[in-house]
Design a protein around this motif. Structure first.
Motif, PDB file in Angstrom:
ATOM      1  N   GLY A  24       0.823  -1.196   0.000  1.00 17.70           N
ATOM      2  CA  GLY A  24       0.000   0.000   0.000  1.00 17.70           C
ATOM      3  C   GLY A  24       0.857   1.245   0.000  1.00 17.70           C
ATOM      4  O   GLY A  24       2.083   1.169  -0.044  1.00 17.70           O
TER       5      GLY A  24
ATOM      6  N   ILE B 113      -3.954   3.922   0.581  1.00 17.98           N
ATOM      7  CA  ILE B 113      -4.566   2.843  -0.177  1.00 17.98           C
ATOM      8  C   ILE B 113      -3.806   1.570   0.179  1.00 17.98           C
ATOM      9  O   ILE B 113      -2.589   1.601   0.384  1.00 17.98           O
TER      10      ILE B 113
ATOM     11  N   ARG C  62      -3.551  -2.776  -0.602  1.00 18.14           N
ATOM     12  CA  ARG C  62      -3.947  -3.914  -1.433  1.00 18.14           C
ATOM     13  C   ARG C  62      -5.032  -4.714  -0.733  1.00 18.14           C
ATOM     14  O   ARG C  62      -4.957  -4.957   0.471  1.00 18.14           O
ATOM     15  N   GLU C  63      -6.027  -5.141  -1.484  1.00 13.76           N
ATOM     16  CA  GLU C  63      -7.174  -5.841  -0.918  1.00 13.76           C
ATOM     17  C   GLU C  63      -6.782  -7.114  -0.169  1.00 13.76           C
ATOM     18  O   GLU C  63      -7.368  -7.442   0.866  1.00 13.76           O
ATOM     19  N   ASP C  64      -5.774  -7.822  -0.650  1.00 16.52           N
ATOM     20  CA  ASP C  64      -5.390  -9.069   0.032  1.00 16.52           C
ATOM     21  C   ASP C  64      -4.673  -8.806   1.353  1.00 16.52           C
ATOM     22  O   ASP C  64      -4.348  -9.752   2.079  1.00 16.52           O
ATOM     23  N   CYS C  65      -4.480  -7.539   1.705  1.00 16.67           N
ATOM     24  CA  CYS C  65      -3.829  -7.174   2.971  1.00 16.67           C
ATOM     25  C   CYS C  65      -4.785  -6.500   3.948  1.00 16.67           C
ATOM     26  O   CYS C  65      -4.377  -6.082   5.024  1.00 16.67           O
ATOM     27  N   TRP C  66      -6.050  -6.377   3.568  1.00 14.78           N
ATOM     28  CA  TRP C  66      -7.044  -5.762   4.450  1.00 14.78           C
ATOM     29  C   TRP C  66      -7.232  -6.593   5.716  1.00 14.78           C
ATOM     30  O   TRP C  66      -7.066  -7.811   5.709  1.00 14.78           O
TER      31      TRP C  66
ATOM     32  N   ASN D  91     -16.911   2.712   1.963  1.00  4.59           N
ATOM     33  CA  ASN D  91     -15.703   2.141   2.559  1.00  4.59           C
ATOM     34  C   ASN D  91     -15.699   2.380   4.071  1.00  4.59           C
ATOM     35  O   ASN D  91     -14.920   3.177   4.592  1.00  4.59           O
TER      36      ASN D  91
ATOM     37  N   SER E  36     -12.409   2.049   6.119  1.00  2.00           N
ATOM     38  CA  SER E  36     -11.499   3.189   6.130  1.00  2.00           C
ATOM     39  C   SER E  36     -11.877   4.177   7.226  1.00  2.00           C
ATOM     40  O   SER E  36     -11.013   4.782   7.856  1.00  2.00           O
TER      41      SER E  36
END
Length: 108
Positions: A8, A25, A27-31, A64, A67
């Motif tokens: 990110g 921002i 990466r989705e796989d790190c949420w 979101n 966030s």
């Protein structure tokens, strides 16, 4: 995820004297791992310790909600809703947040 991968980005920008904005921002796989919260806390600490900024602002897209939780965990307070004007002309309500430099503690 591979060691050394960028997961990110986070940005601190000076918008006017004393006011900065924080954006990020991830990466989705790190949420869901606390990375954005930890990064936001570190940038807030840096901004208030090493710049003349007195206030940081941030916002997120209405859908979101995660966030918004990141900003709350980093110490931001939701001020209300403002219109977000997308490049395609769509206008949507956008939660707006800020955090202010802590007052200096007085010595007893």
């Amino acid at each position: 995820m591979v060691v050394g991968d960028v997961i990110g980005m986070i940005s601190l920008r000076v918008r006017e004297p004393g006011l900065g904005t924080l954006s990020y921002i991830l990466r989705e796989d790190c949420w869901g791992n606390g990375y954005a919260t930890q990064a936001a806390k570190q940038v807030v600490d840096f901004a208030f310790a090493h710049t003349g900024l007195k206030c940081l602002a941030a916002k997120h897209r209405p859908a979101n909600l995660a966030s918004g939780r990141v900003l709350a965990k980093a110490g931001f307070a939701c001020l209300g809703i403002s219109d977000f004007h997308a490049e395609d002309g769509v206008v949507s309500p956008c939660p707006v947040y800020d955090i202010r430099r802590p007052a200096a503690r007085r010595m007893p």
